[in-house]
Design an enzyme around this catalytic site. Structure first.
Site, PDB file in Angstrom:
ATOM      1  N   LYS A 151       4.894  20.037  -1.778  1.00  0.00           N
ATOM      2  CA  LYS A 151       4.123  20.291  -0.658  1.00  0.00           C
ATOM      3  C   LYS A 151       4.808  19.361   0.535  1.00  0.00           C
ATOM      4  O   LYS A 151       4.978  19.923   1.624  1.00  0.00           O
ATOM      5  CB  LYS A 151       2.596  19.973  -0.664  1.00  0.00           C
ATOM      6  CG  LYS A 151       1.994  20.804  -1.697  1.00  0.00           C
ATOM      7  CD  LYS A 151       0.539  20.566  -1.957  1.00  0.00           C
ATOM      8  CE  LYS A 151      -0.077  19.283  -2.124  1.00  0.00           C
ATOM      9  NZ  LYS A 151       0.281  18.981  -3.567  1.00  0.00           N
ATOM     10  N   ARG A 203      -9.151  20.110  -1.166  1.00  0.00           N
ATOM     11  CA  ARG A 203      -8.829  19.772  -2.792  1.00  0.00           C
ATOM     12  C   ARG A 203     -10.043  20.118  -3.612  1.00  0.00           C
ATOM     13  O   ARG A 203      -9.810  19.986  -4.812  1.00  0.00           O
ATOM     14  CB  ARG A 203      -8.472  18.295  -2.789  1.00  0.00           C
ATOM     15  CG  ARG A 203      -7.047  17.943  -3.183  1.00  0.00           C
ATOM     16  CD  ARG A 203      -7.008  16.482  -3.183  1.00  0.00           C
ATOM     17  NE  ARG A 203      -5.731  16.032  -3.942  1.00  0.00           N
ATOM     18  CZ  ARG A 203      -4.558  15.648  -3.466  1.00  0.00           C
ATOM     19  NH1 ARG A 203      -4.468  15.972  -2.073  1.00  0.00           N
ATOM     20  NH2 ARG A 203      -3.763  15.413  -3.996  1.00  0.00           N
ATOM     21  N   ARG A 254       9.924  10.115  -8.648  1.00  0.00           N
ATOM     22  CA  ARG A 254       9.998  10.370  -7.340  1.00  0.00           C
ATOM     23  C   ARG A 254      10.376   8.850  -6.428  1.00  0.00           C
ATOM     24  O   ARG A 254       9.660   7.808  -6.845  1.00  0.00           O
ATOM     25  CB  ARG A 254       8.739  10.920  -6.819  1.00  0.00           C
ATOM     26  CG  ARG A 254       8.500  10.969  -5.199  1.00  0.00           C
ATOM     27  CD  ARG A 254       7.506  12.041  -4.551  1.00  0.00           C
ATOM     28  NE  ARG A 254       6.084  11.629  -5.104  1.00  0.00           N
ATOM     29  CZ  ARG A 254       5.110  12.436  -4.629  1.00  0.00           C
ATOM     30  NH1 ARG A 254       5.386  13.422  -4.391  1.00  0.00           N
ATOM     31  NH2 ARG A 254       3.994  11.925  -5.166  1.00  0.00           N
ATOM     32  N   ARG A 280       5.576   5.280  -4.962  1.00  0.00           N
ATOM     33  CA  ARG A 280       4.159   5.024  -4.421  1.00  0.00           C
ATOM     34  C   ARG A 280       3.231   4.557  -5.571  1.00  0.00           C
ATOM     35  O   ARG A 280       3.706   4.642  -6.795  1.00  0.00           O
ATOM     36  CB  ARG A 280       3.649   6.580  -4.234  1.00  0.00           C
ATOM     37  CG  ARG A 280       3.590   6.964  -2.922  1.00  0.00           C
ATOM     38  CD  ARG A 280       3.258   8.515  -2.383  1.00  0.00           C
ATOM     39  NE  ARG A 280       2.098   8.864  -3.380  1.00  0.00           N
ATOM     40  CZ  ARG A 280       1.654  10.162  -3.070  1.00  0.00           C
ATOM     41  NH1 ARG A 280       2.431  11.151  -2.481  1.00  0.00           N
ATOM     42  NH2 ARG A 280       0.622  10.629  -3.970  1.00  0.00           N
ATOM     43  N   ARG A 310      -4.430  12.645 -11.910  1.00  0.00           N
ATOM     44  CA  ARG A 310      -4.399  13.287 -10.872  1.00  0.00           C
ATOM     45  C   ARG A 310      -4.028  14.831 -11.384  1.00  0.00           C
ATOM     46  O   ARG A 310      -4.583  15.794 -10.557  1.00  0.00           O
ATOM     47  CB  ARG A 310      -3.174  13.152  -9.902  1.00  0.00           C
ATOM     48  CG  ARG A 310      -3.521  11.792  -9.119  1.00  0.00           C
ATOM     49  CD  ARG A 310      -2.125  10.980  -8.576  1.00  0.00           C
ATOM     50  NE  ARG A 310      -1.217  11.558  -8.042  1.00  0.00           N
ATOM     51  CZ  ARG A 310       0.017  11.164  -7.566  1.00  0.00           C
ATOM     52  NH1 ARG A 310       0.687  10.297  -8.209  1.00  0.00           N
ATOM     53  NH2 ARG A 310       0.707  12.181  -6.806  1.00  0.00           N
TER      54      ARG A 310
HETATM   55  P1  ADP Z   1      -0.257  14.582  -4.510  1.00  0.00           P
HETATM   56  O1  ADP Z   1      -0.653  15.574  -3.737  1.00  0.00           O
HETATM   57  O2  ADP Z   1       1.047  14.357  -4.862  1.00  0.00           O
HETATM   58  O3  ADP Z   1      -1.271  13.884  -5.670  1.00  0.00           O
HETATM   59  P2  ADP Z   1      -1.429  13.154  -2.180  1.00  0.00           P
HETATM   60  O4  ADP Z   1      -0.649  12.298  -1.130  1.00  0.00           O
HETATM   61  O5  ADP Z   1      -1.875  14.487  -1.345  1.00  0.00           O
HETATM   62  O6  ADP Z   1      -0.525  13.256  -3.254  1.00  0.00           O
HETATM   63  O7  ADP Z   1      -2.720  12.511  -2.470  1.00  0.00           O
HETATM   64  C1  ADP Z   1      -2.929  11.163  -3.144  1.00  0.00           C
HETATM   65  C2  ADP Z   1      -4.216  10.822  -3.171  1.00  0.00           C
HETATM   66  O8  ADP Z   1      -5.260  10.499  -2.056  1.00  0.00           O
HETATM   67  C3  ADP Z   1      -5.177  11.569  -4.186  1.00  0.00           C
HETATM   68  O9  ADP Z   1      -4.810  11.448  -5.532  1.00  0.00           O
HETATM   69  C4  ADP Z   1      -6.525  11.341  -3.883  1.00  0.00           C
HETATM   70  O10 ADP Z   1      -6.952  10.183  -4.430  1.00  0.00           O
HETATM   71  C5  ADP Z   1      -6.425  11.053  -2.330  1.00  0.00           C
HETATM   72  N1  ADP Z   1      -6.527  12.500  -1.592  1.00  0.00           N
HETATM   73  C6  ADP Z   1      -5.809  13.132  -0.870  1.00  0.00           C
HETATM   74  N2  ADP Z   1      -6.277  14.039  -0.199  1.00  0.00           N
HETATM   75  C7  ADP Z   1      -7.321  14.213  -0.584  1.00  0.00           C
HETATM   76  C8  ADP Z   1      -8.520  15.028  -0.275  1.00  0.00           C
HETATM   77  N3  ADP Z   1      -8.518  15.970   0.332  1.00  0.00           N
HETATM   78  N4  ADP Z   1      -9.753  14.898  -0.918  1.00  0.00           N
HETATM   79  C9  ADP Z   1     -10.145  13.563  -1.490  1.00  0.00           C
HETATM   80  N5  ADP Z   1      -9.087  12.758  -1.914  1.00  0.00           N
HETATM   81  C10 ADP Z   1      -7.940  12.916  -1.393  1.00  0.00           C
END
Ligand code: ADP
Ligand code: ZN
Length: 206
Positions: free
Chosen positions: A13, A88, A122, A152, A163
């Protein structure tokens, strides 16, 4: 045009968002990036979010929805935006429908067996670029801006497992949610190279 980028962690994404941003001039709004900036800045939101992110579970809906709702009141969203990492779960999707008008949801499809390696290999740059160790040929710096790459904190096998689980149970149901709204478009080349995926997205966006 306002779009949602949907897909499992590691589906690409963020990579596609940066390409879409360049070509279509859409704003990139990533809740993950917003949380990481808050953690780095030591804010209250950052302190709260950190434990959830480290555990690979969702930050509470109330906090997350407030952040996005507020971000979408800024003037720059008028140019059109991409939401990356939000919504999400179904609650967030229903909330979003109350304060935003979404045109399209792009679902980047990648088989789950590939995701662990993609995420754990990554390496990211502060400028937003990301790479995979397999194609870095030992380089430790960003080809775009020269800064040192890093991994990260949540890109470790244990957190990734959690995740992926969170994605399967809470986020994947959004595919049907946006299908039923007639907004879902599948990006089927998700396992291809970033350029292949982007070519498919360009065909969709026109
Ligand atoms: P990825 O899609 O690779 O898991 P992100 O950077 O989108 O990485 O998200 C990292 C973390 O941030 C998630 O595992 C979650 O804990 C938190 N997070 C991100 N977006 C949301 C959301 N919309 N609602 C709740 N937690 C979120
Ligand atoms: Zn960089």
């Amino acid at each position: 045009m306002n779009i949602i980028l949907l897909g499992a962690p590691g589906a690409g994404k963020g990579t596609q968002a940066s390409k879409i941003k360049q070509k279509y001039n859409l704003l990139h709004i990533s809740t993950g990036d917003i949380f990481r900036a808050n953690i780095k800045g030591g804010t209250e939101i950052g302190k709260l979010a950190k434990s959830y992110i480290d555990a690979g579970v969702l930050v509470p809906d109330e906090v997350t929805c407030d952040i996005v709702k507020d971000r979408l009141t800024w003037d720059d969203v008028k140019q059109g935006y991409m939401l990356d990492g939000f919504p999400r779960n179904l609650f967030q999707a229903k909330e979003l429908d109350k304060f935003a008008k979404i045109d399209l949801c792009l679902n980047i499809e990648v088989d789950e067996s590939l995701l662990m390696d993609r995420i754990c290999g990554r390496r990211v740059c502060a400028c937003g670029e990301s790479y995979h160790i397999n194609t870095l040929n030992g380089s430790t710096t960003c080809a775009k801006c020269g800064k040192e790459l890093y991994q990260r904190a949540d890109d470790n096998p244990e957190t990734v497992k959690s995740r992926l689980d969170t994605y399967n149970t809470q986020t994947a149901p959004l595919i049907d949610y946006y299908k039923s709204q007639g907004k879902l478009v599948s990006v089927t080349s998700g396992e291809g190279s970033p350029d292949d995926v982007f070519a498919e997205i360009c065909k969709i966006l026109g």
